[in-house]
Structures are given as C-alpha cells and as structure tokens.
Design an enzyme around this catalytic site. Sequence first.
Site, short mmCIF file in Angstrom:
data_model
loop_
_atom_site.label_atom_id
_atom_site.label_comp_id
_atom_site.label_asym_id
_atom_site.label_seq_id
_atom_site.Cartn_x
_atom_site.Cartn_y
_atom_site.Cartn_z
N ASN A 157 0.84 -1.19 0.00
CA ASN A 157 0.00 0.00 0.00
C ASN A 157 0.88 1.24 0.00
O ASN A 157 0.38 2.35 0.11
CB ASN A 157 -0.93 0.00 1.22
CG ASN A 157 -2.03 -1.02 1.08
OD1 ASN A 157 -2.63 -1.16 0.03
ND2 ASN A 157 -2.28 -1.78 2.15
N LYS A 161 2.69 3.90 -1.74
CA LYS A 161 2.64 4.51 -3.08
C LYS A 161 4.03 4.83 -3.61
O LYS A 161 4.28 4.76 -4.80
CB LYS A 161 1.77 5.76 -3.06
CG LYS A 161 0.31 5.43 -2.87
CD LYS A 161 -0.57 6.65 -2.90
CE LYS A 161 -2.00 6.20 -2.67
NZ LYS A 161 -2.94 7.28 -2.66
N ASP A 208 10.25 -6.92 0.97
CA ASP A 208 10.52 -6.39 2.29
C ASP A 208 11.92 -5.81 2.19
O ASP A 208 12.81 -6.39 1.57
CB ASP A 208 10.44 -7.46 3.38
CG ASP A 208 10.34 -6.83 4.76
OD1 ASP A 208 9.65 -5.80 4.90
OD2 ASP A 208 10.95 -7.33 5.70
N ASP A 236 16.19 7.91 3.31
CA ASP A 236 16.95 8.44 2.18
C ASP A 236 17.78 9.69 2.51
O ASP A 236 18.91 9.82 2.03
CB ASP A 236 16.04 8.73 0.99
CG ASP A 236 15.56 7.47 0.29
OD1 ASP A 236 15.97 6.35 0.69
OD2 ASP A 236 14.76 7.59 -0.66
#
Length: 191
Positions: free
Chosen positions: A9, A11, A69, A151
Amino acid sequence: MRTLVFATNNKHKLEEVQALIGDKFQLKTLEEIGCMDDIPETGDTFRANASQKSRYIWDRFQIDCFSDDSGLEVDALNGEPGVYSARYSGSRDSEENLQLVMSKMKGIGNRSARFKCVISIILDGKEYLFEGSAEGEITDERSGSAGFGYDPIFKPQGYDVSFAEMSAEEKNAISHRARAVGKLVEFLNQQ
C-alpha cells in the site's frame, strides 16, 4: 501485457517499482484486487516477511503476485533497524524512525550501512526470491528532500550525495530495490 499484483500500500514503492518494470507489466495494487487486509509481517528476516506477504495474497486470491521487504541495516547498530525499519521508533512515522537512527549514531565513527531488499514472487503457486542491496554510509546530517524513509541520511558508496538528493532516475539506477527488481524483471522476461 502481463498483470501482477504488488502486495503493498506504499505509493512510493509502487511508483519506484513501476518505473523500474516499465510498460512490459501492469502492476495492480492490493486495493485494486479488493484486499484491504493488514497483511502480517511477523518474520525476523526480510526474506521471511516478503515470502509471508506474497503467500498471503496467493492463498486468498490465487493471483500471480509479488511483495518485497526492505530496510536499512547499520553496522554500528548491530544491523538495526533491519526488518523493523518501517516501525523502528515504535510507530510507522518515518521522521521519528529517521531521528532515532540519527540520535543512536551520534558520535559513532563507523558509519557503514546498507539498504537491503528481498522480493518474493509467486507465479502459478511457485515462489521465487530475488535480493538486492546498496552499500553506503549514514551521514552526520540529513540532506535532500526527494525519496522517502531514511533516504536523507543514506549516502550510497561512490557518491557524494544522499539518496534524497538524487533524482528518481539516479536512485533507481543503483538502489537496493532497483537491483532486486532488475533480477525480477530478467526472470519474468524468461517466462
């Protein structure tokens, strides 16, 4: 064009993977197949969690599907956050998770880390697994606004910028997910 369900889920992940797969395959989301379940992730490895998610979809919908994962492993933190990357702080708040890693890394000299990704795909009931990783280091300060999750504090090996300072195209060329998806696409092209 072959249709695959991507068991997520998230996006951001969906956009990243669709860009990597291109137009050879159409990805469907869990919502598009009517799956609103909170799919369990109770494994203690990326492999176990990826497998558990794709098996869950196959068992309930009998649809070709894949899941991944992935997460961040920091050597100085004994591999943490690892499989708990998305909920490291006790919540699914990515900012809280990032802040916790930064606070635990204060004053630590060994900054080596990696992002890892494992993809499990089930085609006609048979499972195949693909792995990818991106070596790098945890930065002292966050930088950049692109990407998501950790990130802004991860600088990949051989680069002077964080994942969050790279364009989607640059990151997708070297990321852990890109490497795992590349193996997946190569496999699918042989089917």
